[in-house]
Design a protein around this motif. Sequence first.
Motif, short mmCIF file in Angstrom:
data_model
loop_
_atom_site.label_atom_id
_atom_site.label_comp_id
_atom_site.label_asym_id
_atom_site.label_seq_id
_atom_site.Cartn_x
_atom_site.Cartn_y
_atom_site.Cartn_z
N ARG A 220 0.86 -1.18 -0.04
CA ARG A 220 0.03 -0.08 -0.09
C ARG A 220 0.83 1.17 0.00
O ARG A 220 0.35 2.39 -0.46
CB ARG A 220 -0.98 0.09 1.25
N ILE A 221 1.87 1.11 0.51
CA ILE A 221 2.55 2.47 0.88
C ILE A 221 3.70 2.84 -0.60
O ILE A 221 4.33 1.80 -0.89
CB ILE A 221 3.68 2.34 2.06
N SER A 222 3.93 3.93 -0.68
CA SER A 222 4.91 4.28 -1.87
C SER A 222 6.35 3.85 -1.18
O SER A 222 6.65 4.32 -0.04
CB SER A 222 4.84 5.76 -1.89
N GLN A 223 7.06 3.16 -2.01
CA GLN A 223 8.22 2.77 -1.45
C GLN A 223 9.06 3.95 -1.61
O GLN A 223 9.93 3.92 -0.83
CB GLN A 223 8.69 1.53 -2.81
N GLY A 224 9.24 4.84 -2.54
CA GLY A 224 9.95 6.05 -2.32
C GLY A 224 9.74 6.78 -0.97
O GLY A 224 11.07 6.88 -0.48
N VAL A 225 8.89 6.93 -0.62
CA VAL A 225 8.73 7.58 0.70
C VAL A 225 9.16 6.77 1.75
O VAL A 225 9.64 7.38 2.87
CB VAL A 225 7.08 8.16 0.95
N ASP A 227 11.25 4.53 1.78
CA ASP A 227 12.78 4.30 1.86
C ASP A 227 13.28 5.47 2.58
O ASP A 227 14.32 5.39 3.32
CB ASP A 227 13.16 4.24 0.43
N ILE A 228 12.84 6.86 2.23
CA ILE A 228 13.31 7.90 2.92
C ILE A 228 13.22 7.74 4.19
O ILE A 228 14.11 8.31 5.15
CB ILE A 228 12.76 9.16 2.29
N ALA A 229 11.96 7.32 4.87
CA ALA A 229 11.85 6.98 6.40
C ALA A 229 12.63 6.20 6.95
O ALA A 229 13.40 6.24 8.01
CB ALA A 229 10.31 6.86 6.52
N ILE A 230 13.08 5.27 6.27
CA ILE A 230 13.86 3.96 6.76
C ILE A 230 15.31 4.77 6.59
O ILE A 230 16.07 4.43 7.95
CB ILE A 230 14.10 2.81 5.85
N LEU A 231 15.80 5.40 6.05
CA LEU A 231 17.05 5.88 5.86
C LEU A 231 17.10 7.09 7.11
O LEU A 231 18.26 6.72 8.05
CB LEU A 231 17.50 6.78 4.80
N LEU A 232 16.31 7.75 7.38
CA LEU A 232 16.32 8.82 8.35
C LEU A 232 16.22 8.08 9.85
O LEU A 232 16.86 8.39 10.57
CB LEU A 232 15.23 9.79 8.15
N ALA A 233 15.50 7.07 10.06
CA ALA A 233 15.27 6.37 11.29
C ALA A 233 16.72 5.58 11.42
O ALA A 233 17.18 5.61 12.64
CB ALA A 233 14.19 5.66 11.32
N SER A 234 17.30 5.00 10.49
CA SER A 234 18.48 4.47 10.58
C SER A 234 19.89 5.30 10.84
O SER A 234 20.39 5.06 11.90
CB SER A 234 18.87 3.58 9.37
#
Length: 245
Positions: A220-225, A227-234
């Motif tokens: 359901r979620i946009s992969q681009g958005v 991915d950015i959230a994952i990078l920031l959290a990491s």
Amino acid sequence: MMSTAILMVLAALIIGFSKTSLGGLAVLSVAIFADILPAKESTAAILVLLIVGDVIACWHYRHDGDWALIRRLMPAVLVGIALGTAFLRIVDDTFLKRSISVVILVLVALQLWLKARPTQGDSRAHEHPIAAWSAGAGAGFTTMTANAAGAVMTLYLSASGVDKKRFVGTMAWFFLIVNLSKVPFSLGLGLLHWRDLSRAAMLAPAILVGAWVGYATIKRISQGVFDIAILLASAVAAIGLLIRS
């Protein structure tokens, strides 16, 4: 004690979620465990949880692994694991915790670089022996020392041009094999204990819940958005671990 238990449940949820969606998020769990346990002990403790997540992910994506690609990487992965084992023997907890932070930050930077590159369609560069050995050895070393090889595999699989479903399926099968291969090394280092198995059994329901949410979310979620959230959290997790070490 209660806060530690809550953090472990959170880490288990993240592991399950990452295994059935985008693996880069698992570095948050690595950072959590490295913060609440001695760094060396944390590598074995989280390994058992990752294997539980791998099994669940492989069931979800049991028909989607690219076995030719996995076979191409495995010899170099074993070399990387051996090098990582030697590294664990000679470093102390503080140095390892800082190393985990640096590895996570470097891999986040690699993912950012990957996303900034212009799309060039399918590439055969991943089939070159140097590319396969570099990716395999890098994945083996980083997974043994920091359980953080997701970004290395993301870089390599992206170069292979596999579709999204095969991408996740290949990651699932690859890391199940790799994490099972790490068990004898962790036992040899004296890092893996029965309490790690009992902890994994208690946290397995949380991993299962996280996996179900991840499987539903990726559709359901946009992969681009995402991915950015994952990078920031990491990045935040790695910087926090580095500061507290």
